[in-house]
Motif scaffolding. Structure first.
Motif, short mmCIF file in Angstrom:
data_model
loop_
_atom_site.label_atom_id
_atom_site.label_comp_id
_atom_site.label_asym_id
_atom_site.label_seq_id
_atom_site.Cartn_x
_atom_site.Cartn_y
_atom_site.Cartn_z
N ASP A 97 31.40 27.81 37.27
CA ASP A 97 32.79 27.83 37.72
C ASP A 97 33.61 28.85 36.90
O ASP A 97 33.19 29.30 35.83
CB ASP A 97 33.42 26.44 37.68
N ALA A 98 34.78 29.21 37.46
CA ALA A 98 35.55 30.31 36.85
C ALA A 98 37.04 30.04 36.81
O ALA A 98 37.84 30.98 36.77
CB ALA A 98 35.26 31.61 37.61
N GLY A 99 37.43 28.77 36.80
CA GLY A 99 38.83 28.42 36.61
C GLY A 99 39.74 28.88 37.73
O GLY A 99 39.30 29.43 38.74
N PRO A 100 41.06 28.65 37.57
CA PRO A 100 42.03 29.06 38.57
C PRO A 100 42.34 30.55 38.48
O PRO A 100 42.05 31.20 37.47
CB PRO A 100 43.26 28.22 38.21
N LYS A 101 42.95 31.09 39.51
CA LYS A 101 43.23 32.52 39.59
C LYS A 101 44.14 32.99 38.47
O LYS A 101 43.96 34.09 37.92
CB LYS A 101 43.86 32.84 40.95
N ASP A 102 45.13 32.17 38.09
CA ASP A 102 46.09 32.64 37.09
C ASP A 102 45.49 32.74 35.68
O ASP A 102 46.13 33.27 34.77
CB ASP A 102 47.35 31.76 37.06
N ALA A 103 44.26 32.27 35.50
CA ALA A 103 43.59 32.37 34.20
C ALA A 103 42.50 33.43 34.19
O ALA A 103 41.77 33.57 33.21
CB ALA A 103 43.00 31.01 33.80
N ARG A 104 42.41 34.22 35.27
CA ARG A 104 41.26 35.11 35.43
C ARG A 104 41.17 36.21 34.37
O ARG A 104 40.08 36.53 33.89
CB ARG A 104 41.25 35.73 36.83
N GLN A 105 42.30 36.77 33.98
CA GLN A 105 42.25 37.85 32.98
C GLN A 105 41.85 37.31 31.61
O GLN A 105 41.06 37.92 30.89
CB GLN A 105 43.60 38.57 32.91
N ASN A 106 42.39 36.15 31.25
CA ASN A 106 41.98 35.52 29.98
C ASN A 106 40.51 35.13 30.01
O ASN A 106 39.80 35.24 29.00
CB ASN A 106 42.84 34.28 29.69
N LEU A 107 40.04 34.71 31.18
CA LEU A 107 38.63 34.34 31.32
C LEU A 107 37.73 35.54 31.06
O LEU A 107 36.74 35.45 30.31
CB LEU A 107 38.37 33.78 32.72
N VAL A 108 38.07 36.69 31.64
CA VAL A 108 37.28 37.91 31.44
C VAL A 108 37.25 38.29 29.96
O VAL A 108 36.20 38.61 29.41
CB VAL A 108 37.83 39.06 32.30
N GLN A 109 38.39 38.23 29.32
CA GLN A 109 38.46 38.57 27.90
C GLN A 109 37.68 37.57 27.05
O GLN A 109 37.00 37.95 26.09
CB GLN A 109 39.92 38.64 27.45
#
Length: 339
Positions: A97-109
């Motif tokens: 899983d990859a969380g909600p859209k608003d957390a996507r940039q933090n997830l990549v980092q």
């Protein structure tokens, strides 16, 4: 002479802003909005791509040291109200899983900070926005070998799930549909699909989508980890019935963010986890994790962590099954919601 001095006033001349400055400000505002809301779609670059163009990413991200051979890390990434679990084992990486859209940039980092450049496996447990919101960004920024999904053939695939599948196709990432007993090698460990979801009585509802959740078990030596996505009682019962003596796991991700509609006593008795982690957002609208679940963990003497209070939770395990836990922060009891 008066003891009061006359106050001097400075005259300032003001000019009306020129038309070009107003137009530039509007264009910048529009560009920021477009990148924030549509970045990574079509010709619109994501923030991460823009950072790379100007030389800020990923070279300036501090990364953790590689894991010693035989160690496993299970990282419950803090993505707010959503799920994103990273498994690292012997140089291999799997993201569930990859969380909600608003957390996507933090997830990549965050993934880059753990030294991830390639994902051997990206898993969509079920097509809810708080689980697939960041997948498009992950596909665009990492070399993903395989995307594993539940059976979506009977599902009206729209929104973020549709964009995820389109991006996988554009990036040449194979998409595989999960089935019972399916296995993937992650380092020297194995990820097994125990259950690829069940048919729910409430077709088309959120409960039905939750019960599409892939139930997964990762094993490396004597360390085991169980992830049931957002499986509800119906799917948990099917899982417990199908594997009455094979569910015992060292670590368990609390079902459905710690909801009382999951995490049944029957399942917990069979899993017998030493540690349970709930992925949830602070003061979320759902009240996750629910009071009943927290009380059950306490009654059973199970160590319980939650990302809303502890931030990212990292479990480092040895092949003998022993493990340590690190958290990004210590909880402030004043912030703890009355779950």
């Amino acid at each position: 002479m008066s003891k009061y001095r006359r106050r001097r006033y400075c005259r300032h001349s003001y000019r009306r802003p020129q038309l070009w400055t107003i137009v530039a400000a509007v264009l910048i505002a529009v560009a920021l909005y477009v990148v924030e809301n549509y970045g990574g779609n079509g010709f619109v670059p994501s923030w991460d791509q823009i950072y790379q163009w100007v030389g800020l990413e990923p070279s300036q991200i501090e990364t953790t040291a590689p894991l010693p051979e035989g160690e496993t890390e299970v990282v419950f990434l803090d993505v707010g109200q959503g799920d994103a679990v990273l498994i690292l084992q012997n140089g291999a990486a799997c993201l569930i899983d990859a969380g909600p859209k608003d957390a996507r940039q933090n997830l990549v980092q965050d993934l880059r900070s753990y030294g991830v450049s390639q994902l051997d496996l990206l898993v969509m447990t079920h097509p809810h926005a708080d689980h697939v919101g960041g997948m498009q960004a992950v596909l665009q920024n990492f070399d993903v070998q395989t995307l594993l999904t539940p059976d979506l053939s009977e599902t009206d695939v729209t929104g973020q799930t549709q964009r995820t599948l389109q991006t996988a196709q554009e990036c040449g990432v194979p998409v595989e549909t999960a089935y019972t007993g399916q296995q993937y090698t992650i380092g020297t460990g194995t990820l097994t699909v125990l259950l690829p979801g069940v048919d729910a009585d409430t077709a088309g509802s959120d409960d039905a989508t939750n019960d599409m959740s892939l139930c997964l078990r990762f094993e490396a030596g004597n360390f085991t980890f169980l992830d049931t996505g957002d499986a509800e009682r119906n799917e948990e019962a099917a899982l417990a019935e199908q594997y009455p003596f094979r569910l015992r796991s060292t670590v368990f991700k609390a079902g459905h963010h710690g909801s009382s509609t999951s995490n049944t006593q029957t399942l917990l008795w069979q899993v017998q986890p030493q540690l349970v982690v709930a992925s949830c957002g602070l003061n979320n609208d759902y009240g996750h994790p629910h009071r009943e679940v927290i009380q059950e963990m306490q009654d059973e003497g199970i160590d319980f962590y939650r990302t809303d209070l502890y931030g990212t939770v990292t479990v480092t395990a040895q092949a003998d099954g022993s493990f340590t836990v690190q958290t990004a922060k210590q909880p402030d009891e004043e912030l703890a919601p009355a779950a």
